[in-house]
Motif scaffolding. Sequence first.
Motif, PDB file in Angstrom:
ATOM      1  N   ASN A   1       0.833  -1.210   0.000  1.00  0.00           N
ATOM      2  CA  ASN A   1       0.000   0.000   0.000  1.00  0.00           C
ATOM      3  C   ASN A   1       0.866   1.258   0.000  1.00  0.00           C
ATOM      4  N   SER A   2       1.926   1.253   0.808  1.00  0.00           N
ATOM      5  CA  SER A   2       2.818   2.412   0.883  1.00  0.00           C
ATOM      6  C   SER A   2       3.649   2.582  -0.378  1.00  0.00           C
ATOM      7  N   ARG A   3       4.038   1.472  -0.975  1.00  0.00           N
ATOM      8  CA  ARG A   3       4.899   1.554  -2.153  1.00  0.00           C
ATOM      9  C   ARG A   3       4.137   1.895  -3.430  1.00  0.00           C
ATOM     10  N   ASN A   4       2.832   1.809  -3.378  1.00  0.00           N
ATOM     11  CA  ASN A   4       1.994   2.047  -4.553  1.00  0.00           C
ATOM     12  C   ASN A   4       1.672   3.541  -4.689  1.00  0.00           C
ATOM     13  N   ARG A   5       2.733   4.373  -4.762  1.00  0.00           N
ATOM     14  CA  ARG A   5       2.510   5.817  -4.799  1.00  0.00           C
ATOM     15  C   ARG A   5       3.481   6.508  -5.744  1.00  0.00           C
TER      16      ARG A   5
ATOM     17  N   GLU B   1       2.722  24.839  -8.673  1.00  0.00           N
ATOM     18  CA  GLU B   1       3.849  24.880  -7.743  1.00  0.00           C
ATOM     19  C   GLU B   1       3.616  23.968  -6.535  1.00  0.00           C
ATOM     20  N   ASN B   2       2.524  23.230  -6.553  1.00  0.00           N
ATOM     21  CA  ASN B   2       2.235  22.254  -5.508  1.00  0.00           C
ATOM     22  C   ASN B   2       2.679  20.863  -5.954  1.00  0.00           C
ATOM     23  N   VAL B   3       2.749  19.946  -4.990  1.00  0.00           N
ATOM     24  CA  VAL B   3       3.009  18.534  -5.290  1.00  0.00           C
ATOM     25  C   VAL B   3       1.942  17.712  -4.588  1.00  0.00           C
ATOM     26  N   ARG B   4       1.374  16.747  -5.306  1.00  0.00           N
ATOM     27  CA  ARG B   4       0.404  15.849  -4.687  1.00  0.00           C
ATOM     28  C   ARG B   4       0.859  14.403  -4.855  1.00  0.00           C
ATOM     29  N   ILE B   5       0.345  13.551  -4.003  1.00  0.00           N
ATOM     30  CA  ILE B   5       0.635  12.120  -4.080  1.00  0.00           C
ATOM     31  C   ILE B   5      -0.592  11.403  -4.617  1.00  0.00           C
ATOM     32  N   GLU B   6      -0.370  10.494  -5.536  1.00  0.00           N
ATOM     33  CA  GLU B   6      -1.443   9.695  -6.111  1.00  0.00           C
ATOM     34  C   GLU B   6      -1.034   8.227  -6.100  1.00  0.00           C
ATOM     35  N   PRO B   7      -2.005   7.307  -6.055  1.00  0.00           N
ATOM     36  CA  PRO B   7      -1.658   5.890  -6.191  1.00  0.00           C
ATOM     37  C   PRO B   7      -1.165   5.591  -7.597  1.00  0.00           C
ATOM     38  N   HIS B   8      -0.148   4.771  -7.696  1.00  0.00           N
ATOM     39  CA  HIS B   8       0.328   4.361  -9.014  1.00  0.00           C
ATOM     40  C   HIS B   8      -0.691   3.452  -9.681  1.00  0.00           C
ATOM     41  N   ASP B   9      -1.244   2.531  -8.904  1.00  0.00           N
ATOM     42  CA  ASP B   9      -2.286   1.633  -9.388  1.00  0.00           C
ATOM     43  C   ASP B   9      -3.480   1.755  -8.447  1.00  0.00           C
TER      44      ASP B   9
ATOM     45  N   VAL C   1      -5.086   0.064  -3.987  1.00  0.00           N
ATOM     46  CA  VAL C   1      -5.131   0.863  -2.768  1.00  0.00           C
ATOM     47  C   VAL C   1      -6.018   0.172  -1.741  1.00  0.00           C
ATOM     48  N   THR C   2      -5.481  -0.041  -0.538  1.00  0.00           N
ATOM     49  CA  THR C   2      -6.269  -0.659   0.536  1.00  0.00           C
ATOM     50  C   THR C   2      -6.740   0.359   1.564  1.00  0.00           C
ATOM     51  N   ASP C   3      -5.952   1.423   1.781  1.00  0.00           N
ATOM     52  CA  ASP C   3      -6.341   2.465   2.727  1.00  0.00           C
ATOM     53  C   ASP C   3      -5.642   3.763   2.329  1.00  0.00           C
ATOM     54  N   PRO C   4      -6.368   4.702   1.718  1.00  0.00           N
ATOM     55  CA  PRO C   4      -5.731   5.936   1.249  1.00  0.00           C
ATOM     56  C   PRO C   4      -5.556   6.997   2.324  1.00  0.00           C
ATOM     57  N   SER C   5      -6.087   6.793   3.517  1.00  0.00           N
ATOM     58  CA  SER C   5      -6.229   7.878   4.492  1.00  0.00           C
ATOM     59  C   SER C   5      -4.913   8.524   4.909  1.00  0.00           C
ATOM     60  N   LEU C   6      -3.844   7.737   5.030  1.00  0.00           N
ATOM     61  CA  LEU C   6      -2.576   8.291   5.503  1.00  0.00           C
ATOM     62  C   LEU C   6      -1.501   8.333   4.434  1.00  0.00           C
ATOM     63  N   ILE C   7      -1.822   7.927   3.219  1.00  0.00           N
ATOM     64  CA  ILE C   7      -0.782   7.873   2.190  1.00  0.00           C
ATOM     65  C   ILE C   7      -1.033   8.810   1.013  1.00  0.00           C
TER      66      ILE C   7
ATOM     67  N   THR D   1      11.446  19.387  -9.140  1.00  0.00           N
ATOM     68  CA  THR D   1      11.856  18.205  -9.892  1.00  0.00           C
ATOM     69  C   THR D   1      11.458  16.974  -9.094  1.00  0.00           C
ATOM     70  N   ILE D   2      10.947  15.958  -9.775  1.00  0.00           N
ATOM     71  CA  ILE D   2      10.385  14.772  -9.104  1.00  0.00           C
ATOM     72  C   ILE D   2      11.009  13.505  -9.669  1.00  0.00           C
ATOM     73  N   LEU D   3      11.246  12.554  -8.774  1.00  0.00           N
ATOM     74  CA  LEU D   3      11.638  11.199  -9.164  1.00  0.00           C
ATOM     75  C   LEU D   3      10.657  10.213  -8.530  1.00  0.00           C
ATOM     76  N   ASN D   4      10.247   9.219  -9.316  1.00  0.00           N
ATOM     77  CA  ASN D   4       9.335   8.185  -8.844  1.00  0.00           C
ATOM     78  C   ASN D   4       9.876   6.809  -9.216  1.00  0.00           C
ATOM     79  N   LYS D   5      10.118   5.984  -8.202  1.00  0.00           N
ATOM     80  CA  LYS D   5      10.636   4.652  -8.480  1.00  0.00           C
ATOM     81  C   LYS D   5       9.650   3.831  -9.302  1.00  0.00           C
ATOM     82  N   ARG D   6       8.350   3.998  -9.020  1.00  0.00           N
ATOM     83  CA  ARG D   6       7.323   3.243  -9.739  1.00  0.00           C
ATOM     84  C   ARG D   6       7.278   3.578 -11.223  1.00  0.00           C
ATOM     85  N   LEU D   7       7.819   4.750 -11.577  1.00  0.00           N
ATOM     86  CA  LEU D   7       7.839   5.154 -12.982  1.00  0.00           C
ATOM     87  C   LEU D   7       9.205   4.940 -13.612  1.00  0.00           C
TER      88      LEU D   7
END
Length: 235
Positions: free
Chosen positions: A43-47, A54-62, A66-72, A227-233
């Motif tokens: 769940n944590s790694r799926n982000r 100028e903002n950054v947001r977090i989204e699920p990769h898949d 997602v099992t619980d989005p509340s804290l991730i 600048t952003i880096l994403n391991k999932r990508l």
Amino acid sequence: MNNSTLYHLKDLTRNPYWGRGILVGRTEDAVLAAYFIMGRSENSRNRVFLQEGENVRIEPHDPSKVTDPSLIIYYPVKKAAGQVIVTNGDQTDTVEAFLNEGKSFEEALRTRTFEPDPPHYTPRISCLIDPVSGTYRMSILKDGDGEGGWTERCFYEYEGEAGIGHLIHTYEGNESPLPTFEGEPKKFRLPSTPEELMDAVWTNLDEDNKISLAVLKISKDGTVETTILNKRLGD
């Protein structure tokens, strides 16, 4: 790691699991900030981090996993009232609302507590950056008794010295339950460019546990270059 020692970014290899971390400091002409997330569960790694102006947001990769989005899922970076907010949770929105009402960073965080995720009780870490002065404030809200009974709220303020940054993070290691951050923000030697900062942080975070990294260059006029880096990508 001793909080009074001046560390180098290669020292990030000493801890396989910092959890989430905020590293902020000044160069001669700007403020540099890095926010990274690490994860152990699926769940944590799926982000992934996504830039939104100028903002950054977090989204699920898949989204299907997602099992619980509340804290991730949250905005780790937002601009408000001419300042830049960096946090590890939805307290970003709390700080934004308070600043827009003319209230303070500290007032906002006094309304919040650590995350409700026993047995870890993950700390909430936050930073507020003033682009004009180059000063920055940090905070950690953590479990005060190891059982989720009360909140220890710590605040730190830095005028900023060129070439020096401070790291605040959630965990001190990879045990179970996860050991909470201790002491004060750790002092690091800061590279002079966002490119050097990004390369050094990403290279030295644990390969298995790192997930995403955002590096910000905040100019005195308030402009934020991200600048952003994403391991999932594949980064």
